[in-house]
Design an enzyme around this catalytic site. Structure first.
Site, short mmCIF file in Angstrom:
data_model
loop_
_atom_site.label_atom_id
_atom_site.label_comp_id
_atom_site.label_asym_id
_atom_site.label_seq_id
_atom_site.Cartn_x
_atom_site.Cartn_y
_atom_site.Cartn_z
N LYS A 108 41.75 80.72 7.83
CA LYS A 108 40.67 81.71 7.76
C LYS A 108 39.33 81.25 8.33
CE LYS A 108 42.32 84.92 4.37
NZ LYS A 108 43.54 84.28 3.80
N GLU A 130 34.43 90.87 2.14
CA GLU A 130 35.28 91.18 0.99
C GLU A 130 36.18 89.98 0.75
OE1 GLU A 130 36.16 91.84 4.06
OE2 GLU A 130 38.22 91.09 4.08
N SER A 397 50.07 78.44 7.34
CA SER A 397 48.74 79.06 7.31
C SER A 397 47.77 78.41 6.34
CB SER A 397 48.87 80.55 6.96
OG SER A 397 49.55 80.73 5.73
C1 PLP Z 1 44.70 84.96 3.42
C2 PLP Z 1 45.87 84.15 3.69
C3 PLP Z 1 47.04 84.70 4.26
C4 PLP Z 1 47.22 86.16 4.51
O1 PLP Z 1 46.33 86.70 5.42
P1 PLP Z 1 46.79 87.08 6.90
O2 PLP Z 1 45.63 87.86 7.42
O3 PLP Z 1 48.05 87.87 6.82
O4 PLP Z 1 46.98 85.81 7.62
C5 PLP Z 1 48.10 83.85 4.55
N1 PLP Z 1 48.03 82.53 4.28
C6 PLP Z 1 46.93 81.96 3.72
C7 PLP Z 1 46.95 80.51 3.45
C8 PLP Z 1 45.82 82.75 3.41
O5 PLP Z 1 44.74 82.17 2.87
#
Ligand code: PLP
Length: 414
Positions: A108, A130, A397
């Protein structure tokens, strides 16, 4: 609402650029109050200008390197690979793109830091965002602290309760966290409240949307700021094996980490793109967040896309064990990639994600975010279907430290 003016600067739609109305096929657009249209146009103009501006790019690249910690490794997960090996020694090679190693522990920050830079160039002194689980709020508060910009985060009261630690983090870094009581007190309500604030304070305020959702230009802009994930993956794949990945996977909430790694490969037909959604307690139950596999087309937060709604068109509350996937909508480009069959979307349950959370921790010494664990869980279904030794890249992610309490309630590691 969409107006004829938007037909100006018409460039022909391609598979990857939204058309002049901000649509990917029928999806996307700008379904917003008239008062926001100038702000969206201003944002799009600034984005197009600075995207190609060498000064902006130099500053962004330096921050990504020195502050965020990029490039992130493309890591061969040997013991996860061994789990899916066939008797004859063939089997998929599994790589993790380590976005969990970024500053603040997830992808993010790529978007948050870039949008703060953009806001500064646009002369906006106040940032709003948000947040649901608090991850986007923390990334935004981080980027704002780095530049000494005023930061206001909207968060549902229910989420503030569940994610008290992230509320503290944001406040520690100087952000103001505003509780949202409306609706169920979750992400959907916090997003609506952010849009309301933006309408009122649009002169001096920039709204940092946290995923590839919302009205145009956000789905394009947020995607392009995360596209570095796929660009690095291409370079690293070239260095490691002199080719492309065969399969790329990402979990899908709003869809930003998946779009970030997909984008570079959408025009590479040999690369299979797979998105994994949160099936919660099963998509035949009312408790899931599988928008693309279990939802319908409608309008939410300024864009047309797949979403979860009831017979009257009311938005249905999403459910997932991972707070970051717990969103009843999805970015419009994913809807487009689904309809055009360029990408495939599946879902796994809370149970399967938890098992993958534990498996990845045991086999790799990497505790993944529960969101990420959804993508890892799908290996159990996918790998037995594959022949030969395809190279699979999973977008890791985020890291799972934030989820250990949730997992501890459900797991009993011996
Ligand atoms: C917020 C988040 C997601 C989901 O958000 P996407 O916009 O679908 O990427 C996935 N993995 C992590 C670690 C997150 O913090």
């Amino acid at each position: 609402m969409v107006s004829a003016k938007d037909f100006q600067s018409s460039s022909p739609p391609t598979t990857e650029q939204p058309d002049a109305l901000g649509r990917f096929g029928q999806f996307g657009g700008k379904y917003v109050p008239e008062t926001l249209m100038p702000a969206l146009s201003e944002l799009e103009t600034a984005f197009r200008q600075y995207r190609d501006d060498s000064g902006f790019q130099a500053e962004l690249q330096e921050l990504l390197r020195e502050y965020v910690g990029r490039p992130t490794p493309l890591y061969l997960a040997e013991r996860l690979t061994a789990r899916y090996a066939k008797a004859d020694g063939s089997g998929p090679q599994i790589y993790l793109k380590r976005e969990d190693l970024n500053h603040t522990g997830a992808h993010k920050i790529n978007n948050a830091i870039a949008q703060v830079l953009l806001a500064r160039r646009m002369g906006k002194q106040r940032i709003i965002a948000e947040t649901g689980a608090g991850q986007h709020g923390v990334a935004t508060a981080t980027a704002c602290a780095r530049f000494g910009v005023k930061c206001v985060i909207y968060m549902g009261v229910h989420d503030m309760d569940r994610q008290a630690l992230n509320v503290f983090r944001m406040r520690l870094m100087g952000a103001e966290v505003i509780p949202v009581e409306a609706g169920n007190g979750t992400l959907k309500d916090a997003t609506s409240e952010s849009i309301r604030d933006w309408v009122t304070n649009v002169e001096n305020t920039h709204y940092i949307l946290g995923s590839v959702a919302g009205p145009h230009p956000y789905p394009m802009l947020v995607r392009d700021f995360h596209a570095v994930i796929g660009e690095e993956t291409r370079t690293q794949a070239q260095q490691k094996w002199g080719g492309l990945p065969d399969i790329i996977m990402g979990c899908v909430g709003g869809g930003s980490n998946a779009m970030g790694i997909f984008h570079e490969f959408v025009d590479e037909p040999s690369v299979r793109l797979i998105g994994v959604e949160a099936g919660g307690e099963g998509i035949d139950s009312p408790k899931h967040a599988a928008t693309l596999t279990g939802g319908e087309v409608g309008i939410l937060h300024g864009a047309m896309s797949y979403l979860l709604q009831d017979e009257e068109g009311q938005i249905v509350e999403a459910h997932s064990i991972s707070a970051g996937l717990d969103y009843p909508g999805v970015g419009p480009e994913h809807s487009y990639l689904k309809e055009s069959q360029r990408a495939e979307y599946y879902n796994v349950t809370d149970e399967q994600a938890l098992a993958a959370f534990e498996r990845c921790s045991r086999l790799e010494g990497i505790i993944p975010a529960l969101e990420t664990a959804h993508a890892i869980a799908y290996l159990e279904t996918l790998c037995p279907q594959l022949t030969g030794s395809p190279r699979i890249v999973i977008n890791c992610s985020g890291r799972g430290d934030k989820d250990v309490q949730t997992a501890a309630k459900r797991l009993n590691p011996g």
